[in-house]
Scaffold this motif. Structure first.
Motif, PDB file in Angstrom:
ATOM      1  N   PRO A  25      62.170  84.408 -40.117  1.00  0.00           N
ATOM      2  CA  PRO A  25      61.793  84.293 -38.697  1.00  0.00           C
ATOM      3  C   PRO A  25      60.710  83.248 -38.465  1.00  0.00           C
ATOM      4  N   VAL A  26      60.748  82.667 -37.276  1.00  0.00           N
ATOM      5  CA  VAL A  26      59.703  81.734 -36.850  1.00  0.00           C
ATOM      6  C   VAL A  26      59.179  82.198 -35.502  1.00  0.00           C
ATOM      7  N   PRO A  27      57.894  81.974 -35.196  1.00  0.00           N
ATOM      8  CA  PRO A  27      57.338  82.387 -33.904  1.00  0.00           C
ATOM      9  C   PRO A  27      57.794  81.461 -32.782  1.00  0.00           C
ATOM     10  N   PHE A  28      57.567  81.907 -31.564  1.00  0.00           N
ATOM     11  CA  PHE A  28      58.003  81.137 -30.394  1.00  0.00           C
ATOM     12  C   PHE A  28      57.384  79.745 -30.372  1.00  0.00           C
ATOM     13  N   ASP A  29      56.121  79.639 -30.779  1.00  0.00           N
ATOM     14  CA  ASP A  29      55.466  78.322 -30.702  1.00  0.00           C
ATOM     15  C   ASP A  29      56.000  77.337 -31.738  1.00  0.00           C
ATOM     16  N   SER A  30      56.902  77.794 -32.622  1.00  0.00           N
ATOM     17  CA  SER A  30      57.547  76.876 -33.557  1.00  0.00           C
ATOM     18  C   SER A  30      58.915  76.418 -33.056  1.00  0.00           C
ATOM     19  N   LEU A  31      59.282  76.842 -31.849  1.00  0.00           N
ATOM     20  CA  LEU A  31      60.561  76.442 -31.269  1.00  0.00           C
ATOM     21  C   LEU A  31      60.332  75.270 -30.309  1.00  0.00           C
ATOM     22  N   PRO A  32      61.152  74.244 -30.378  1.00  0.00           N
ATOM     23  CA  PRO A  32      60.986  73.115 -29.463  1.00  0.00           C
ATOM     24  C   PRO A  32      61.377  73.508 -28.045  1.00  0.00           C
ATOM     25  N   SER A  33      60.739  72.895 -27.077  1.00  0.00           N
ATOM     26  CA  SER A  33      61.031  73.227 -25.674  1.00  0.00           C
ATOM     27  C   SER A  33      62.483  72.928 -25.329  1.00  0.00           C
ATOM     28  N   ASN A  34      63.075  71.872 -25.939  1.00  0.00           N
ATOM     29  CA  ASN A  34      64.468  71.553 -25.607  1.00  0.00           C
ATOM     30  C   ASN A  34      65.422  72.661 -26.054  1.00  0.00           C
ATOM     31  N   LEU A  35      65.081  73.369 -27.126  1.00  0.00           N
ATOM     32  CA  LEU A  35      65.914  74.476 -27.584  1.00  0.00           C
ATOM     33  C   LEU A  35      65.803  75.659 -26.628  1.00  0.00           C
ATOM     34  N   VAL A  36      64.594  75.987 -26.237  1.00  0.00           N
ATOM     35  CA  VAL A  36      64.370  77.101 -25.305  1.00  0.00           C
ATOM     36  C   VAL A  36      65.038  76.808 -23.958  1.00  0.00           C
ATOM     37  N   ASN A  37      64.894  75.585 -23.486  1.00  0.00           N
ATOM     38  CA  ASN A  37      65.503  75.209 -22.203  1.00  0.00           C
ATOM     39  C   ASN A  37      67.028  75.265 -22.278  1.00  0.00           C
ATOM     40  N   ALA A  38      67.586  74.805 -23.376  1.00  0.00           N
ATOM     41  CA  ALA A  38      69.038  74.856 -23.537  1.00  0.00           C
ATOM     42  C   ALA A  38      69.531  76.297 -23.546  1.00  0.00           C
ATOM     43  N   LEU A  39      68.784  77.174 -24.193  1.00  0.00           N
ATOM     44  CA  LEU A  39      69.163  78.590 -24.255  1.00  0.00           C
ATOM     45  C   LEU A  39      69.158  79.226 -22.871  1.00  0.00           C
ATOM     46  N   ILE A  40      68.086  79.012 -22.139  1.00  0.00           N
ATOM     47  CA  ILE A  40      67.969  79.634 -20.814  1.00  0.00           C
ATOM     48  C   ILE A  40      69.008  79.070 -19.858  1.00  0.00           C
ATOM     49  N   ALA A  41      69.175  77.752 -19.867  1.00  0.00           N
ATOM     50  CA  ALA A  41      70.134  77.119 -18.948  1.00  0.00           C
ATOM     51  C   ALA A  41      71.554  77.584 -19.205  1.00  0.00           C
ATOM     52  N   THR A  42      71.877  77.885 -20.452  1.00  0.00           N
ATOM     53  CA  THR A  42      73.258  78.229 -20.806  1.00  0.00           C
ATOM     54  C   THR A  42      73.506  79.726 -20.781  1.00  0.00           C
ATOM     55  N   GLU A  43      72.552  80.513 -21.241  1.00  0.00           N
ATOM     56  CA  GLU A  43      72.796  81.940 -21.427  1.00  0.00           C
ATOM     57  C   GLU A  43      72.202  82.834 -20.342  1.00  0.00           C
ATOM     58  N   ASP A  44      71.116  82.390 -19.702  1.00  0.00           N
ATOM     59  CA  ASP A  44      70.438  83.321 -18.786  1.00  0.00           C
ATOM     60  C   ASP A  44      69.471  82.538 -17.900  1.00  0.00           C
ATOM     61  N   ALA A  45      70.017  81.897 -16.846  1.00  0.00           N
ATOM     62  CA  ALA A  45      69.214  81.003 -16.009  1.00  0.00           C
ATOM     63  C   ALA A  45      68.090  81.728 -15.280  1.00  0.00           C
ATOM     64  N   ARG A  46      68.256  83.037 -15.019  1.00  0.00           N
ATOM     65  CA  ARG A  46      67.216  83.805 -14.319  1.00  0.00           C
ATOM     66  C   ARG A  46      66.404  84.670 -15.289  1.00  0.00           C
ATOM     67  N   PHE A  47      66.317  84.229 -16.544  1.00  0.00           N
ATOM     68  CA  PHE A  47      65.681  85.026 -17.593  1.00  0.00           C
ATOM     69  C   PHE A  47      64.255  85.430 -17.230  1.00  0.00           C
ATOM     70  N   TYR A  48      63.475  84.494 -16.696  1.00  0.00           N
ATOM     71  CA  TYR A  48      62.080  84.799 -16.393  1.00  0.00           C
ATOM     72  C   TYR A  48      61.914  85.617 -15.112  1.00  0.00           C
ATOM     73  N   GLY A  49      63.015  85.870 -14.393  1.00  0.00           N
ATOM     74  CA  GLY A  49      62.901  86.596 -13.133  1.00  0.00           C
ATOM     75  C   GLY A  49      63.413  88.017 -13.163  1.00  0.00           C
ATOM     76  N   HIS A  50      64.009  88.466 -14.269  1.00  0.00           N
ATOM     77  CA  HIS A  50      64.523  89.845 -14.320  1.00  0.00           C
ATOM     78  C   HIS A  50      63.794  90.654 -15.381  1.00  0.00           C
TER      79      HIS A  50
END
Length: 781
Positions: A83-108
Motif C-alpha cells: 500500500p501507498v498513502p494518498f500523498d504518494s498518488l499523483p493528482s492526475n491519477l486521482v482526477n482520472a479516477l473521480i472523473a471516470t468512476e464517481d464524479a460526485r465523490f466529494y459530495g456524497h
C-alpha cells in the motif's frame, strides 16, 4: 342519479388507486428500509465489526528495500500488494479516477442518490450507481458479485451499508488510497504501486496522465482490459478516461486530443520470485527471514496469526544492497559469462572432447556423476514422493519431453526444445557457473550479491551455498600470519628453489615438496611482495613452515572462515573449501585496518505500520594490527601492479588474442590503487579474483558445477581470465556513476607504521632470506 352513481363509482375507483399506490409506496419504502436494516443486522451475512472497519485485514506482500530506497522485490503468495498513502498518488491519477468512476465523490456520503435514480430510471443503460466507496466495500468485505438476482440485491444492500460506515470511518482521501491499493490490476499487479511498477516500471507518483488513464481504465474490468493482450481495446478505454477528464475540466480539450494520439507505451516489468533484480539475494533473504521468524514471535493480537508471515503481513525489510551496484554486478556477470561460455563450448565439442563437458574422466566416473545428478534432481524427488517405483522413475528420464531450457544466445536467455531429462542434466552441466559478492569493509554492508548466471534455471546460490577450493586467494592469510608473528616486511627476500617439509613436521604424514604453477623453480630471490604478486608456491611453503599451520588456521578462524580446516602445510596453497561470502568478509579485514566486520545484509525490519521489529548490531573482531593489515594491502597492490592482476592496468603483448576473445572489456586501464589476488585451483577447476579499493571489497568465483568441468589449459582457466574480468566490468560501471561514491584514492596508511614498505631504500646489509632462516632456528613453531 345515474350520473351521480357513475361519478361516485369513478371517485371510489380513483381513491382505491390512490390508496393502493400509497400502500405499495409504503411497502416499497418499508421493504427498502428493511432491506438495509436486515443487511445492517447481518441477516444476509455477517457484517464486519467496527474494529475491523478501522483496520481491514488484507494480505500484504513483504517488501525488500535497497539501501538507496528502491524495491528489490517482494515476498507474496497470491497478493503482491504494497500500500501507498494518498500523498504518494499523483493528482492526475486521482482526477482520472473521480472523473471516470464517481464524479460526485466529494459530495456524497457513500451513496450517490442521483446516480441511483439515473440507474433506476434508465435501467442501468447510462451507467451504474456504484460509488468508489461502494466498490471499496465490495472489494474488502462483500466479494465477487453473484449472478443470482436476489443474491445480487442482498450484496448491494450490504455494500450500501458498508459504504456509509466507511465514509464515517475514513476521510475521502483515505478511501481513494484504500481503493487503489486494494484493486487487482492483473499479472501480479495487486494495488496501484505494483501496477505502476509492473506496467510502467515506475512509482505511482511518477505516472504520466496517459499512464494513469490506462490504469483507471482497467478498474472497469482488469481481465477484459488487459494491456498485455488487448492493446487496441485498452487504448480505446484509456482515451475514454481522458475524455472524462476533459469533460470535468481536469485537463483541457487540447491536452485530451494530444494525449489520445499517443501510442500506449507499456513497459512490462514482471514481479516474480524468479525474475527481476537480486533474485539470488532475495532467496537468501527468504531463509534469513524464516530463521528470524522462528526466534521472534508475533505480538499477541486477538484474531491474528501467532507467527509473522512474510507473504501476508506486509513487513518491510531494509537491506544493505545498493540497487545500482547490484545492477552493475549482474550486468558484469552476464556480459563476461556469455563470452566465456562461448569459448568453453568451442573447446568442448564432441570432436575435441568425447566426454564433454567432463575432462579426464573415465566412462564409469562420468556415469557415476550423471546417476548422482539424476537422483538429486527435482523430477526424481517429486516422483519418489508420489510413490513411483525406481524403475518407473529411471524410465521417465529416458523419454523425450518438451521443456524450456537456458540459452545464452536468446534474448530471453531460454529456449523451447525437446530432449530427455537425462540429456537435460548433461546439457546444464555444460554451463560454467559464477558467484560474486561486494561489501563495504568498514561497515560490513553487502552492496551486491550475484549467486549465479540465471536464477530461473540455476537456483543453487554459489555465493553462500557453494564452497570451493580457494587456491592462491588463500595465500594472503599465510603471508599475514608470517608478517604478524615474525615481523617480516614485504621487502624481505626468499629464494624460489625447491622446498620440502619433511614427513612428521607440522603433522605432515609424508614429505611435501610443492611445485610452482609452471612446474619450474627460477632460483631467483623474491621479495614477499613479488612472491605474492607472482603466486610463487615455494615461498608460501617456506612461510607456513616457519609460522606453522596452526597459526594460519587461528588467523583464518578470526577472519570468519570458521569451517573445519586441517592443520597441515598444504593448506597454504588453498586446498580448503570456502564460499564467496566468507572470503569477502575475510579480505575486508585487510581493507578495514585489521578489524573483521561480519558481512551484514539486513539492517532493519518493520511491520506494516512502521514499528521497528529488528535492528542490526555489528559483529566485529580485532584480528590484525593496523600496520600488518596495511602491509598486506601493500603486498596485494603488487598483484595488480606487476603480478597476475596486471591486466587491470594495461595491455600485454602476451596472449593478446586470448585477451581479445574472452577477456571481456579488455583493456581496462585502471589507474587508481587496487589491492587484489587471483586464484586458480588444480586443473583449472576454480577461478577466483578478490579485488579491493579502500571502501569496497569484491570477490568473484567462476567454475563448473563439478570439478571435472573446466578448461583444459591455464591460459583460459586461470582466475585472471575467468573471474577478474567480472570484477573489472563491475568496477568500471561503478566508477561511471559518481553518486555511488566508490573510492579511487589511496588506502589509508597508519600513522605509526612500523613495517618497512619501501624496498628501494632497504639497505643491502639487512638480513637476507638465509639469515632470516638462521635467526628463526631458535624459535619454536
Amino acid at each position: 342519479m345515474a350520473k351521480k352513481a357513475a361519478k361516485k363509482k369513478k371517485n371510489k375507483g380513483f381513491f382505491k388507486f390512490i390508496k393502493w399506490f400509497w400502500i405499495l409506496f409504503g411497502v416499497g419504502i418499508l421493504s427498502f428500509v428493511l432491506l438495509f436494516a436486515f443487511a445492517s443486522w447481518g441477516v444476509f451475512g455477517p457484517m464486519p465489526e467496527y474494529e475491523y472497519l478501522e483496520n481491514p485485514q488484507t494480505n500484504l506482500a513483504t517488501e525488500i528495500i535497497s539501501s538507496d530506497g528502491k524495491t528489490l522485490g517482494k515476498f507474496y503468495l497470491d497478493d503482491n500488494r504494497t500500500p501507498v498513502p494518498f500523498d504518494s498518488l499523483p493528482s492526475n491519477l486521482v482526477n482520472a479516477l473521480i472523473a471516470t468512476e464517481d464524479a460526485r465523490f466529494y459530495g456524497h456520503s457513500g451513496i450517490d442518490a442521483f446516480g441511483v435514480m439515473r440507474a433506476v430510471g434508465y435501467l442501468g443503460t447510462k451507467g451504474g450507481a456504484s460509488t468508489i466507496t461502494q466498490q471499496l466495500a465490495r472489494q474488502l468485505f462483500v466479494g465477487v458479485r453473484s449472478k443470482n438476482k436476489f443474491e445480487t440485491l442482498k450484496q448491494k444492500a450490504m455494500e450500501w451499508v458498508l459504504a456509509t460506515r466507511l465514509e464515517r470511518q475514513y476521510t475521502k482521501e483515505e478511501i481513494i488510497a484504500m481503493y487503489l491499493n486494494q484493486y487487482d490490476f492483473l499479472n501480479n499487479a495487486d494495488g496501484i504501486r505494483s501496477a505502476a511498477k509492473i506496467y510502467f516500471g515506475k512509482e505511482p507518483q511518477e505516472l504520466k496522465p496517459e499512464e494513469s488513464a490506462v490504469l483507471v481504465g482497467m478498474l472497469k474490468n482488469s481481465s477484459y482490459y488487459n494491456p498485455l493482450r488487448r492493446e487496441e481495446l485498452v487504448t480505446n478505454r484509456r482515451n475514454t478516461v481522458l475524455g472524462q477528464m476533459a469533460k470535468y475540466d481536469y485537463i483541457t480539450e487540447q491536452e485530451k486530443d494530444s494525449l489520445q494520439n499517443l501510442k500506449m507505451a507499456i513497459r512490462y516489468n514482471p514481479e516474480s520470485h524468479k525474475e527481476g533484480l537480486a533474485t539470488y539475494f532475495r532467496m537468501y533473504l527468504q531463509g534469513f527471514m524464516n530463521q528470524w521468524i522462528s526466534k521472534n514471535p508475533k505480538p499477541a493480537v486477538e484474531g491474528a496469526r501467532d507467527r509473522w508471515n512474510i507473504y501476508l503481513d506486509g513487513l518491510k525489510i531494509y537491506t544493505t544492497v545498493d540497487s545500482r551496484m547490484q545492477a552493475n554486478a549482474e550486468n558484469a556477470v552476464q556480459k563476461h559469462m556469455a563470452n566465456l561460455q562461448e569459448e568453453f563450448f568451442h573447446q568442448n565439442t564432441p570432436d575435441r572432447n568425447p566426454t564433454a563437458p567432463f575432462l579426464e574422466l573415465s566412462e564409469p566416473e562420468t556415469e557415476l556423476i550423471m546417476q548422482r545428478a539424476m537422483k538429486n534432481s527435482p523430477r526424481w524427488r517429486k516422483m519418489k514422493a508420489e510413490g513411483k517405483s525406481e524403475e518407473d522413475i529411471r524410465e521417465s528420464f529416458t523419454k523425450e519431453t518438451e521443456m524450456t531450457v537456458f540459452d545464452w544466445n536468446s534474448d530471453a536467455r531460454e529456449k523451447d526444445t525437446i530432449m530427455t531429462p537425462m540429456d537435460s542434466i548433461r546439457y546444464y552441466k555444460t554451463f560454467l557457473r559464477a558467484a560474486m559478492m561486494s561489501m563495504e569493509p568498514q561497515t560490513g554492508h553487502v552492496k551486491a550479491w550475484v549467486g549465479g548466471i540465471d536464477y530461473r534455471h540455476f537456483q543453487y546460490d554459489n555465493v553462500i551455498q557453494g564452497a570451493r577450493q580457494a587456491g592462491s586467494t588463500f595465500k594472503p592469510f599465510v603471508y599475514a600470519a608470517a608478517i604478524d608473528q615474525l615481523r617480516l616486511s614485504p621487502c624481505d627476500k626468499f629464494p624460489d628453489t625447491q622446498y620440502c617439509i619433511e614427513a612428521g613436521k607440522h603433522g605432515n604424514p609424508e614429505p611435501w615438496c610443492p611445485k610452482n604453477a609452471v612446474g619450474q623453480y627460477s632460483g631467483n630471490m623474491y621479495t614477499l611482495k613479488d612472491g605474492l604478486a607472482n603466486s610463487v608456491n615455494t615461498i608460501t611453503a617456506q612461510l607456513i613452515d616457519r609460522v606453522g599451520p596452526r597459526s594460519v588456521v587461528s588467523i583464518v578462524e578470526n577472519l570468519g572462515l570458521t569451517r573445519e580446516i586441517p592443520e597441515v602445510p598444504s593448506i597454504a596453497l588453498g586446498t580448503p573449501d570456502f564460499n564467496v561470502y566468507e572470503m569477502v568478509g575475510a579480505y575486508g579485514t585487510f581493507a578495514n585496518q585489521g578489524v573483521y566486520v561480519k558481512p551484514v545484509m539486513v539492517t532493519r525490519i518493520e511491520d506494516k505500520n512502521g514499528t521497528v521489529l529488528y535492528e542490526y548490531v555489528p559483529e566485529t573482531n580485532d584480528v590484525l594490527s593496523k600496520d600488518v593489515a596495511y602491509a598486506m594491502i601493500n603486498l596485494m597492490e603488487g598483484v595488480t601492479e606487476g603480478g597476475s592482476g596486471t591486466r587491470l592496468r594495461h595491455s600485454s603483448q602476451e596472449n593478446t588474442t586470448v585477451y581479445k576473445e574472452i577477456i571481456t572489456g579488455y583493456p581496462y586501464n585502471f589507474t587508481n590503487p587496487i589491492a587484489g589476488k587471483t586464484g586458480t585451483t588444480q586443473n583449472q577447476s576454480d577461478g577466483w579474483f578478490m579485488g579491493m579499493v579502500p571502501n569496497l571489497v569484491t570477490g568473484v568465483w567462476v567454475g563448473g558445477e563439478d570439478r571435472s568441468i573446466h578448461f583444459p589449459t591455464i591460459t583460459y582457466g586461470q582466475g585472471a581470465a575467468m573471474a577478474l574480468p567480472i570484477w573489472a566490468l563491475y568496477m568500471k560501471a561503478n566508477y561511471e556513476n559518481k553518486d555511488l561514491g566508490v573510492s579511487d584514492g589511496e588506502f589509508k596508511e597508519p600513522d605509526d607504521m612500523s613495517i618497512n614498505l619501501d624496498c628501494d631504500k632497504q639497505a643491502e646489509e639487512e638480513p637476507k632470506a638465509t639469515d632470516v632462516e638462521e635467526d628463526l632456528d631458535d624459535l619454536d613453531f
